[in-house]
Each structure stands twice: as structure tokens, then as C-alpha cells.
Motif scaffolding. Structure first.
Motif, mmCIF file in Angstrom:
data_model
loop_
_atom_site.group_PDB
_atom_site.id
_atom_site.type_symbol
_atom_site.label_atom_id
_atom_site.label_comp_id
_atom_site.label_asym_id
_atom_site.label_seq_id
_atom_site.Cartn_x
_atom_site.Cartn_y
_atom_site.Cartn_z
ATOM 1 N N ARG A 75 0.824 -1.207 0.000
ATOM 2 C CA ARG A 75 0.000 0.000 0.000
ATOM 3 C C ARG A 75 0.867 1.271 0.000
ATOM 4 N NH1 ARG A 75 -5.034 1.475 0.571
ATOM 5 N NH2 ARG A 75 -5.768 -0.669 0.909
ATOM 6 N N LYS A 76 1.866 1.307 0.850
ATOM 7 C CA LYS A 76 2.707 2.509 0.933
ATOM 8 C C LYS A 76 3.465 2.729 -0.373
ATOM 9 C CE LYS A 76 6.338 4.903 3.480
ATOM 10 N NZ LYS A 76 6.856 5.355 2.143
ATOM 11 N N GLU A 79 1.136 4.183 -2.904
ATOM 12 C CA GLU A 79 0.866 5.606 -2.625
ATOM 13 C C GLU A 79 2.056 6.460 -3.066
ATOM 14 O OE1 GLU A 79 -2.203 4.615 1.075
ATOM 15 O OE2 GLU A 79 -0.100 5.178 1.477
ATOM 16 N N ASP A 80 3.274 5.889 -2.905
ATOM 17 C CA ASP A 80 4.497 6.610 -3.315
ATOM 18 C C ASP A 80 4.560 6.810 -4.833
ATOM 19 O OD1 ASP A 80 5.371 6.717 -0.744
ATOM 20 O OD2 ASP A 80 6.858 5.090 -0.927
ATOM 21 N N LYS A 82 2.064 6.486 -7.174
ATOM 22 C CA LYS A 82 0.856 6.925 -7.900
ATOM 23 C C LYS A 82 1.051 8.231 -8.700
ATOM 24 C CE LYS A 82 -4.050 7.937 -7.486
ATOM 25 N NZ LYS A 82 -5.252 8.029 -6.617
ATOM 26 N N VAL A 106 -6.074 2.001 -5.199
ATOM 27 C CA VAL A 106 -5.043 2.975 -4.777
ATOM 28 C C VAL A 106 -4.491 3.746 -5.972
ATOM 29 C CG1 VAL A 106 -2.824 3.266 -3.611
ATOM 30 C CG2 VAL A 106 -4.420 1.510 -2.812
ATOM 31 N N LEU A 107 -4.174 3.026 -7.057
ATOM 32 C CA LEU A 107 -3.507 3.673 -8.198
ATOM 33 C C LEU A 107 -4.471 4.364 -9.147
ATOM 34 C CD1 LEU A 107 -0.715 1.085 -9.127
ATOM 35 C CD2 LEU A 107 -0.608 3.048 -7.569
#
Ligand SMILES: NC(=O)C1=CN([C@@H]2O[C@H](COP(=O)(O)OP(=O)(O)OC[C@H]3O[C@@H](n4cnc5c(N)ncnc54)[C@H](OP(=O)(O)O)[C@@H]3O)[C@@H](O)[C@H]2O)C=CC1
Ligand SMILES: O=C(O)[C@@H]1CCC=N1
Length: 266
Positions: A75-76, A79-80, A82, A106-107
Motif C-alpha cells: 500500500r505505501k 501511494e508513493d 501513484k 489505490v492507483l
């Protein structure tokens, strides 16, 4: 071929990179490998790969972005990266237990996400890789299928079978390696030095696998050619079955599949 970024140069990520170069499909300079620290990427750099500790930077210019971090790290990382992604890129996730929908949540729903489940034999071009997607266009599925066909065999499956593919193929190579180890331990007990016992067990296992790959015969058909009447093979085989050989293998694969399905939400 365009550039490829492998986020997470670990067991499978680095194996994939080595396999792609060994296949000739990619040059080392086409592949960027990332980890959290550049000091952990010395071997990758020595082999000529591009290295980075900046996932977004690595992903930005890549045609294909491979997510090869642990489920709990995903997940992290997503987020980095994207902000660095574009709609043309293909996101390939080898992360167990994570659906295309989880990645797109997320993406972004517009991203092309294809899942791949290889095993570590990918480093030598002998992976059994299953791939699946929810809605990637045919041409991109074919592109990823071709990529993984350069490092082994590929089966395109429905996404709901990817946890099963994880257990049978990705984890499965460890199960067969353990079986080879067990055979070599038996070999030591009956008189061979460990090195010779292992060499014999490995070649015997390779012979069994190659027999099936080259003849397309069923394993039991080939076993019937070995088990002479009242012979030593059937005595050993039945003893193994009396001790749960096949059942243990089946139960292990089933538990592995069950565990694979829950890794992302643990
Ligand atoms: N191993 C296998 O045979 C297979 C594994 N998989 C899947 O592949 C994934 C990786 O597994 P595996 O290779 O075994 O695990 P590893 O722990 O060996 O590899 C994960 C890599 O990711 C790196 N990493 C962790 N966090 C980050 C980050 N934020 N940015 C960049 N790199 C990061 C780690 O390096 P560092 O900590 O130094 O940053 C490490 O090199 C898992 O999701 C697994 O389910 C799928 C099929 C087969
Ligand atoms: O053991 C694991 O969770 C990962 C997925 C398949 C192989 N290794």
C-alpha cells in the motif's frame, strides 16, 4: 522493448530481472531495480542493472512497472508511485493475495493492472507463471504473456484462481525442492555421501519432470513402467502412501492457498 521498473529487488524481483536478461528480451540497462537503500543493491549494480531507492522516479519512465514487494509493504509503495504513473503503463503485480481491484483502488481505476504469479525458477527461464487480469486490453495481456513466456511457461487464468496458482506454482517449487531434499536424506541413510545423494536425487527429479514434459504422459502411467511386480519400487511407494505422502502434499498445497488468500489483509 520499453523500460521496465521492478519495485522490490528481492527474491522474486531480482530473479525476474535476471531471467529477463538471460532470455535476451531485455538488456540490464533496460531494467531498473529498487530497494529502500542503494547500499542493498550492490549486486544488481555490479550486474549492470539500473538501481534506485526512489520508486516514483523508477516508475515514471517505465513502460511496465512490476510490484514485487511484500503484501504488507504494497500500500505505501503504491501511494508513493501513484503521482508518477501514466495511463499507458502496465502495472504488473506479483504480490500474493492482492487483487487487481485492490491495486486500482489505490492507483486509480483507469490503470492497466495485470497479476502474475511466477516462481523463483524464473531466474533460469524455467518459471511456471500464471497471469490474470480484471479488464486489461488483449494487446497488453499478450505483451505480458510474451514477457513471462521468455522466462518459462505461462497459463492465463481467471483472477479468482490466483491464490491457487500461488500455492501450486509459486510456493510449489519449494514443495518439490523439499521432496528432493528428503530423497537425498534417504540416500544418505542408505549409504551415499550427502553430495552424491543430492546429485542423484536432483537428476532423478529432473528426469521425472522431463519425462512428463516431453511425453505428455500421465505420472501414473510412467510410475507403472517402474513398479515391477513384487518389486522394490512398489514397496517403497506403498510405504510412502501408508505414511500419507500424497495426502501431506495435497494438504500442504491447500493450506498454502488458504494462507495466500489472506496475506494482504493480515
Ligand atoms: N519469493 C517468491 O518465490 C515469490 C514471491 N511472490 C510475491 O512477491 C513479493 C515479494 O516476495 P519476495 O521477493 O519473496 O520478498 P523479498 O522480501 O525477498 O523482496 C521484497 C523486496 O522489496 C524491497 N522493498 C521493501 N519495501 C520497499 C520499498 N518501500 N521500496 C522499494 N523496495 C522495497 C525489499 O528490500 P528492502 O527491504 O531492502 O527495501 C526486498 O528486496 C511478495 O508479495 C510475494 O508474495 C510471488 C511469487 C513468488
Ligand atoms: O511465500 C510467500 O508468501 C511467497 C508467495 C509465493 C512464494 N513466496
Amino acid at each position: 522493448m520499453g523500460k521496465i521498473a521492478i519495485i522490490g529487488s528481492g527474491n522474486i524481483g531480482f530473479s525476474l530481472a535476471k531471467g529477463l536478461v538471460k532470455s535476451g528480451l531485455y538488456q540490464t540497462s533496460d531494467i531498473t531495480l529498487t530497494r529502500r537503500s542503494l547500499s542493498s543493491l550492490k549486486e544488481e549494480a555490479e550486474l549492470g542493472f539500473q538501481i534506485s531507492d526512489n520508486n516514483a522516479e523508477a516508475a515514471k519512465t517505465a513502460e511496465i512497472v512490476v510490484l514485487a514487494i511484500l503484501p504488507q509493504q504494497l500500500r505505501k509503495v503504491m501511494e508513493d508511485i501513484k503521482p508518477a504513473l501514466n495511463h499507458q503503463q502496465i502495472i504488473v503485480s506479483v504480490v500474493s493475495g492482492v487483487n487487481c481491484s485492490d491495486v486500482k483502488a489505490v492507483l486509480g481505476e483507469e490503470k492497466t493492472v495485470i497479476r502474475a504469479m511466477p516462481n523463483t525458477a524464473i531466474a533460469i527461464g524455467q518459471s511456471m507463471t500464471c497471469i490474470a487480469t480484471d479488464n486489461a486490453e488483449e494487446a497488453k495481456i499478450k505483451q505480458i504473456e510474451t514477457l513471462f513466456e521468455s522466462v518459462g511457461s505461462v497459463v492465463v487464468i481467471q483472477e479468482d484462481l490466483m491464490t491457487s496458482a500461488t500455492a501450486l506454482c509459486a510456493c510449489g517449487i519449494a514443495f518439490f525442492l523439499r521432496a528432493i531434499r528428503a530423497a537425498s536424506q534417504g540416500g544418505v541413510e542408505i549409504g551415499f555421501h550427502a553430495h552424491d545423494a543430492l546429485k542423484m536425487a536432483v537428476q532423478t527429479a529432473k528426469g521425472a519432470a522431463d519425462l512428463l514434459l516431453q511425453t505428455q504422459n500421465h505420472p501414473e502411467g510412467e510410475i507403472d513402467k517402474v513398479t515391477s511386480p513384487k518389486g522394490c519400487t512398489i514397496a517403497g511407494l506403498n510405504e510412502m502412501e501408508h505414511n500419507g505422502f500424497s495426502s501431506a502434499f495435497i494438504k500442504g498445497i491447500k493450506l498454502s492457498a488458504k494462507k495466500a488468500g489472506g496475506l494482504y489483509n493480515e
